[in-house]
Design an enzyme around this catalytic site. Structure first.
Site, PDB file in Angstrom:
ATOM      1  N   SER A 191      27.876 -24.568  17.386  1.00  0.00           N
ATOM      2  CA  SER A 191      27.556 -25.687  16.500  1.00  0.00           C
ATOM      3  C   SER A 191      28.079 -26.995  17.081  1.00  0.00           C
ATOM      4  CB  SER A 191      28.185 -25.452  15.122  1.00  0.00           C
ATOM      5  OG  SER A 191      28.108 -26.624  14.324  1.00  0.00           O
TER       6      SER A 191
ATOM      7  N   GLU B  30      17.935 -16.579  20.540  1.00  0.00           N
ATOM      8  CA  GLU B  30      19.219 -17.267  20.544  1.00  0.00           C
ATOM      9  C   GLU B  30      20.341 -16.268  20.847  1.00  0.00           C
ATOM     10  OE1 GLU B  30      19.572 -20.106  17.201  1.00  0.00           O
ATOM     11  OE2 GLU B  30      17.598 -19.379  16.575  1.00  0.00           O
TER      12      GLU B  30
ATOM     13  N   ASP C 101       8.290 -46.756  18.026  1.00  0.00           N
ATOM     14  CA  ASP C 101       8.740 -45.722  17.099  1.00  0.00           C
ATOM     15  C   ASP C 101       9.423 -44.541  17.791  1.00  0.00           C
ATOM     16  OD1 ASP C 101       6.638 -44.264  18.171  1.00  0.00           O
ATOM     17  OD2 ASP C 101       5.446 -44.207  16.344  1.00  0.00           O
TER      18      ASP C 101
ATOM     19  N   SER D 273      12.014 -45.233  19.655  1.00  0.00           N
ATOM     20  CA  SER D 273      13.338 -45.803  19.883  1.00  0.00           C
ATOM     21  C   SER D 273      14.346 -45.262  18.880  1.00  0.00           C
ATOM     22  CB  SER D 273      13.280 -47.329  19.773  1.00  0.00           C
ATOM     23  OG  SER D 273      12.299 -47.869  20.638  1.00  0.00           O
TER      24      SER D 273
ATOM     25  N   THR E 255      15.008 -47.541  15.636  1.00  0.00           N
ATOM     26  CA  THR E 255      14.002 -47.789  14.606  1.00  0.00           C
ATOM     27  C   THR E 255      13.832 -46.541  13.744  1.00  0.00           C
ATOM     28  OG1 THR E 255      12.188 -47.083  16.060  1.00  0.00           O
ATOM     29  CG2 THR E 255      12.750 -49.430  16.046  1.00  0.00           C
TER      30      THR E 255
END
Length: 730
Positions: A303, A489, A662, A664, A667
């Site tokens: 985690s 996993e 968008d 970035s 933003t």
């Protein structure tokens, strides 16, 4: 010159001659060194290129609204906006004579599904014939929990993803194929370098009590209960021009928690963002030729929420075997990241990973050389016989999930009264299961012990099988680097055992000193893989080890076989295995249909409802709200679309220039659904500290759906623009 004195002396002329001789020798040595260095760097046939290399990046974001996010299995966590775009990053390595190729793709998605992989392979075959195949292409998911779901064909994954969502699946398939296309079109002679180092303060083991079940003698060989090592592969062309990198590091991209509704690539995606922004100077995010992938590894019990688990109602620690709180039980036990909120934690962990990768990249001097090879098999994982030793043989099981699967983890808790570490069933839930889904067979119960089975998915086939039986196992060798592509996993210790077994297999068959890395969540998703010992205590990861207690031993046996085939050059003799099925699912989805968009009275799409302020300073938030439309319109319309731009005015040219989009980090695009087809869009720009003072504006781009009289519909583009505002100095 030397008389009867005890030492010799030299005349001034002799000293001058000696000095000149030494200088001439030094100059000669320097010239010779420069000559050979120049010859070495200018002669590609000798050492400057070992491979043909190609890199590519393409958008795979898909619909950012109304589609459930894939990862936490929380049906209420549906997308309603965008923080960062998702990308597929492709890397092609070929022999100089182009006789063999290996492709590694890291995509900003939760995991690679079997349906996704099969559709990618089908498209590539139609374009390139047999050049790119199931044996030489690895598709790996970063495991972000904030990407759109709906790209699976097995029934279990429909439940929280609202079925098979074609726009979501198509966006990922097309993005992966396009990234490979770009890499294919830009192949050039180049070199590979590898480096490794320790990443600190970025991870914890979220099931430490499971880890402690592993033998003390084994644990004593390691300094930590997580793998802190990052392995980094650097790519340059023959002239030294930087092409890209792949980094493998074990950490869950769950810094963004299950309350998030913005599509994004989480901490590892932010690391990619930082590295690509640094190398692609002057380019917008998602643009530029340098490609940096931060791929997943054996992250099963790892985690990024480094503060550890606490009871969110009382503040006390809940780091106990069942991850429960005295008041509220397991639902109150959650781990927290290092930041003030999930955005800040994402930034901190992502920056830690980026900084270590940058350091390793700059100091990568160990060159990767040698031939390419790849080995792949399809295996029926529900029926693998495993030879533990000369006298004991065990088998894997039909897929099943235990009760603790429903408990979730400290990164994202489950529902109802389920807890981790359950080795006994619950009569209430077992009765409900038996009535609705059927009771697990005695054979399956016995095979999975001590797991109390909640869902016997291997025995559930309606409307289609709930879990895969046929699974990909694959290894790709690039010279001295072996990439183990695992379909799920692996926990920390599971990954260590697998790496060591594969390395020993290479060593024992004449291929010593291989660098072995695990690439996680590849090709098909089969949940978790714990060690036999971890399986016994049945925390979330063990309850989600769907093929039973001997799953890891089966995978080790299978991957050893692949490594042996590569080392002995007998890959062609490997059985191909049973091909996975493709189900005829059609448009089976619970996603709400796209209705016609409507606007408020006396307004039109793109009109501003709440304006920006006239002036801001760095580190403040500029915010504007528009009359919006459903963002799914843009994905359904199959357009490469940008929802927003931040633009700066340049007085010298009297023009506006895009400085952020968008994709970035700074933003945020929020979509709020209203009633009767109306909706709003709010755009935030979190103004960075180093923003250049000046005049700015924010623009919004969308599509609205309009119904025509003949019962057909069209998608019409529109845009909106905020008032101008000024950024001043602090």
């Amino acid at each position: 010159m030397c008389g009867k004195r005890s030492k010799c002396s030299f005349s001034r002329l002799e000293v001058i001659l000696i000095v000149c001789l030494v200088l001439m020798i030094a100059v000669t040595v320097v010239l010779l060194v420069l000559h050979f260095l120049t010859k070495e760097s200018n002669d590609p046939s000798e050492v400057t290129a070992n491979y043909l290399l190609g890199v590519g990046r393409a958008d795979c974001t898909g619909p950012v609204a109304e589609v459930p996010l894939m990862g936490y299995a929380n049906p209420e966590q549906v997308g309603s906006g965008l923080l960062m775009r998702l990308y597929s990053r492709a890397f092609i390595v070929a022999d100089l004579d182009d006789s063999r190729r290996v492709v590694f793709v890291s995509a900003d998605i939760g995991m690679v599904s079997q349906r996704l992989r099969l559709e990618v392979l089908k498209k590539l075959k139609s374009k390139y014939g047999e050049l790119y195949r199931q044996d030489n292409i690895i598709l790996s998911g970063t495991h972000t929990h904030s990407g759109p779901g709906g790209y699976f064909q097995y029934t279990l994954f429909w439940i929280t993803s609202k079925g098979l969502i074609r726009p979501s699946l198509n966006a990922i398939v097309n993005g992966i194929v396009k990234s490979i296309d770009i890499a294919h079109q830009n192949m050039k002679r180049g070199r590979l370098f590898i480096n490794r180092g320790t990443v600190e303060n970025s991870q914890i083991n979220r099931s430490p009590f499971s880890y402690l079940e592993n033998p003390a003698s084994e644990r004593s060989r390691y300094s930590s209960n997580t793998d802190k090592e990052m392995v980094m592969l650097k790519m340059v062309d023959e002239n030294g021009q930087e092409l890209g990198l792949i980094s493998w590091f074990a950490v869950h991209p769950v810094s963004m928690n299950n309350t998030n509704h913005l599509v994004n690539s989480d901490n590892v995606g932010y690391a990619s963002y930082l590295f690509e922004q640094e190398k692609n100077k002057g380019m917008l995010p998602g643009e530029g030729s340098f490609v940096a992938a931060f791929a997943s590894s054996n992250l099963g019990d790892v985690s990024p929420n480094t503060k550890g688990p606490f009871c969110i109602n009382t503040g006390e620690s809940c780091n106990n075997p069942h991850s429960t709180c005295p008041v509220g039980g397991a639902k109150m036990c959650m781990a927290m990241g290092p930041g003030n909120d999930m955005f800040d934690s994402t930034r901190i962990i992502g920056q830690n990973i980026y900084l270590k990768a940058k350091d390793l990249y700059e100091k990568a001097y160990q060159e990767v050389t040698g031939p390419l090879s790849s080995a792949h098999q399809w295996v029926n994982m529900s029926d693998v016989s495993v030879e533990l030793n000369a006298t004991h043989t065990v088998k894997t099981c039909k897929p099943a999930l235990g009760h603790s699967f429903a408990a979730g983890t400290i990164d994202g808790v489950g529902a109802f009264n389920f807890t981790q570490g359950s080795v006994e069933g619950n009569p209430f839930w077992d009765e409900i299961r038996d009535q609705l889904l059927g009771e697990p067979s005695n054979e399956t119960k016995a095979c999975h012990k001590p797991k109390p089975i909640l869902f016997s998915t291997g025995e559930m086939t309606r409307p289609h099988p709930w879990h895969p039986d046929i699974v990909d196992v694959q290894i790709a060798a690039i010279g001295s680097l072996a990439i183990i592509a695992v379909p799920g996993e692996f926990t920390t210790m599971s990954g260590r055992r697998l790496r060591e077994a594969v390395k020993r297999e290479f060593d024992s068959h004449g291929t010593p000193r291989m660098d072995v890395v695990i690439a996680g969540l590849c090709n098909v998703y089969t949940h978790y893989i714990t060690t036999y010992e971890e399986y016994q205590v049945q925390r979330y990861e063990a309850a989600s080890t769907i093929y039973g207690p001997h799953t890891l031993s089966a995978y080790i046996q299978l991957y050893r076989g692949l490594a042996r085939a590569i080392a002995t050059n007998t890959v062609q003799d490997l059985p191909r295995g049973p091909e996975p099925p493709v189900f005829n699912i059609g448009n089976m989805t619970l996603l709400p249909p796209l209705t016609a968009d409507r606007m408020p009275v006396n307004k039109t799409f793109g009109d501003v409802l709440q304006e920006v302020r006239q002036q801001y300073r760095a580190r403040e938030v500029a915010e504007v709200t528009f009359v919006g439309a459903n963002p799914r319109n843009s994905a359904e319309n199959a357009t490469e679309h940008n929802f927003l731009t931040v633009e700066r005015y340049t007085s010298t040219s009297d023009s506006w220039h895009v400085v952020w989009n968008d994709a970035s980090w700074d933003t945020r695009f929020y979509w709020t659904k209203g009633s009767f087809g109306q909706s709003n869009v709010t755009i935030e720009w979190h103004i960075p500290r180093d923003t250049e003072p000046g005049v700015y504006r924010i623009r919004y781009f969308g599509h609205y759906k309009k119904k025509l009289s003949n019962n057909r519909a069209v998608f019409i583009p529109f845009e909106g623009t905020s008032s101008v505002f000024e950024i001043t100095t602090l």
